[in-house]
Design an enzyme around this catalytic site. Structure first.
Site, PDB file in Angstrom:
ATOM      1  CG  MET A   1      40.694  26.074  46.204  1.00 39.30           C
ATOM      2  SD  MET A   1      41.625  26.694  44.791  1.00 39.30           S
ATOM      3  CE  MET A   1      42.535  28.039  45.509  1.00 39.30           C
TER       4      MET A   1
ATOM      5  NE  ARG B   1      40.617  38.606  49.760  1.00 41.64           N
ATOM      6  CZ  ARG B   1      40.495  38.627  51.070  1.00 41.64           C
ATOM      7  NH1 ARG B   1      39.566  39.362  51.631  1.00 41.64           N
ATOM      8  NH2 ARG B   1      41.313  37.928  51.842  1.00 41.64           N
TER       9      ARG B   1
ATOM     10  CG  ASN C   1      41.534  37.876  39.521  1.00 41.63           C
ATOM     11  OD1 ASN C   1      40.821  38.712  40.075  1.00 41.63           O
ATOM     12  ND2 ASN C   1      41.168  36.615  39.388  1.00 41.63           N
TER      13      ASN C   1
ATOM     14  CG  ASP D   1      33.405  38.003  44.763  1.00 43.89           C
ATOM     15  OD1 ASP D   1      32.623  38.901  44.417  1.00 43.89           O
ATOM     16  OD2 ASP D   1      34.214  37.459  44.003  1.00 43.89           O
TER      17      ASP D   1
END
Length: 437
Positions: free
Chosen positions: A344, A100, A26, A124
């Site tokens: 989340m 993404r 990330n 995802d």
């Protein structure tokens, strides 16, 4: 064999040895995007050699950046001659949809060229992941955007970004990264409140400051940014991937293995070690290494008042949502019970049906909550055939398969490859029986 590959896993073997976590996925996606903020060379080290990272580097190459691969984990990016029109091409639209992280290319290109294009990004299948935070933040700084509903493409333009006060409507890591990159070269001062403050976001801010940006409040949820005219080159090393580290802790516990995880950057792990300790897993922290000794049993703690332990995700410095699947699967063989509350994302628990098929005792309460009644290793899971729905669930299923009795087949492993570098080869080095087909 499926188009996306599969693992054949023979479970029931104890593993042993040392493993080094890859560079943080990330963080790498943010940092690679930020190389477009300057026309000077930026050297990146400890890059993970995984699909999402390599696809983003390919997008930069398509845009005209010079991407020099020095070795498997090191590259130099020089974004001098960028062809913004390439963003309209069919090749770019196709490739950017699959990752993404491409959303973070918007701010650098808007700053330098006044326009950018983004196809609706993929990634995802873990529920709704909206772009409002990105769009509203960039709009507040002076960007206009239009959405082509037929082509699923966002177009952004600006006559020049200007500093502003932004109260983020959600604590989005990639949304904060986009707004920080936009504000760094905007005219005047920006204040970003309710900003994400993950270590990866801190790393981005520190790198931008080395390039000449003026960002204050790093590590907090209140950032003040004084815009500058240009940024220069720099060098940057990725942190070790905290999600891999947590995955290896869970793997060691489930398989009763003695594993040392090397060079983990303990100071950047937050409450991750403590959360696994609450599940009864013994961790010996030696300098910057975590040693997980072989344990026949591990017992989930109760709350001080005797209540059922609940593990839930929250924005940093809370517990990262990317490790909720790992905690759930690790709890299967614990002594005691735990409520896993995935706040989340609404679809990340839907892989538990496969774990139940393997013999796990799990009650799926709703899309966000599951109660795991630990087996305490009284009975092993049994190997089955299954498919990986997303990166983290895929590795959770792999951990379950390695602990199970018999042979498992995991299809759709390209999802695992998106986030974990050579995971089968690295686990084989510890004694795992995994065949890639």
């Amino acid at each position: 064999m499926t188009d996306n590959g599969r693992f054949i896993v023979e479970g029931g073997h104890q593993l042993a040895g040392e493993i080094v976590p890859q560079g943080a996925k990330n963080e790498a996606l943010q940092i690679i995007s930020a190389t477009l903020m300057t026309d000077q060379p930026v050297l990146l080290t400890n890059l993970p050699d995984i699909r999402d990272v390599n696809k983003l580097l390919d997008l930069l190459t398509g845009l005209g950046a010079e991407v020099e691969r020095i070795d498997r984990h090191t590259c130099r990016v020089t974004a001098k001659n960028i062809d913004v029109a390439y963003m309209q091409s069919a090749d770019y639209v196709r490739d950017a949809q699959h990752i993404r992280g491409s959303v973070m290319l918007i701010a650098p290109l808007l700053n330098r060229y006044g326009r950018a294009t983004l196809p609706k990004p993929g990634g995802d299948k873990i529920g709704r992941r909206r772009l409002d935070t990105h769009l509203l933040g960039l709009q507040t700084l002076g960007a206009d955007f239009k959405y082509d509903a037929e082509r699923f493409i966002y177009s952004f333009t600006t006559d020049g970004l200007k500093g502003a006060y932004i109260h983020m409507d959600e604590i989005s890591v990639t949304g904060t990264a986009n707004v920080v990159m936009a504000a760094a070269l905007a005219e005047g001062e920006s204040t970003i409140y309710n900003a994400a403050c993950e270590p990866y976001l801190q790393q981005l801010c520190k790198m931008l400051n080395r390039m000449g940006a003026k960002i204050e409040g790093i590590g907090s949820n209140l950032l003040k940014i004084q815009g500058v005219e240009t940024l220069g080159g720099t060098e940057h090393r990725m942190l070790p991937d905290m999600i891999e580290i947590g995955s290896f802790i869970g793997l060691a516990a489930m398989t009763g293995s003695d594993i040392t995880i090397k060079d983990v950057s303990v100071e950047n792990l937050g409450i991750i070690p403590r959360t696994f300790e609450r599940m009864g897993i013994q961790l010996n922290i030696n300098g910057d290494d975590i040693h997980v000794p072989a344990q026949d049993h591990y017992e989930i703690q109760s709350f001080i008042d005797g209540g059922l332990m609940t593990i839930y995700d929250a924005p940093w410095p809370g517990f990262t949502p990317d490790l909720m699947s790992i905690c759930l699967v690790t709890a299967i063989q614990a002594r005691g019970s735990v409520l896993i509350h995935q706040k989340m994302f609404e679809s990340r628990l839907f892989f538990v049906d496969k774990l139940i098929d393997m013999g796990a005792q799990i009650i799926l309460c709703d899309p966000h909550r599951a109660t795991v009644i630990g087996l305490d290793k009284r009975a092993p899971l049994r190997g089955i055939s299954m498919s990986s729905p997303d990166i983290r669930a895929g590795v959770s299923l792999l951990i379950a398969a390695l602990s199970a009795e018999g042979t498992s087949q995991i299809d759709n492993i390209h999802q695992i490859d998106r986030g974990y570098q050579d995971i089968d080869g690295r686990l084989r080095a510890l004694g795992a029986k995994i065949i890639r087909e």
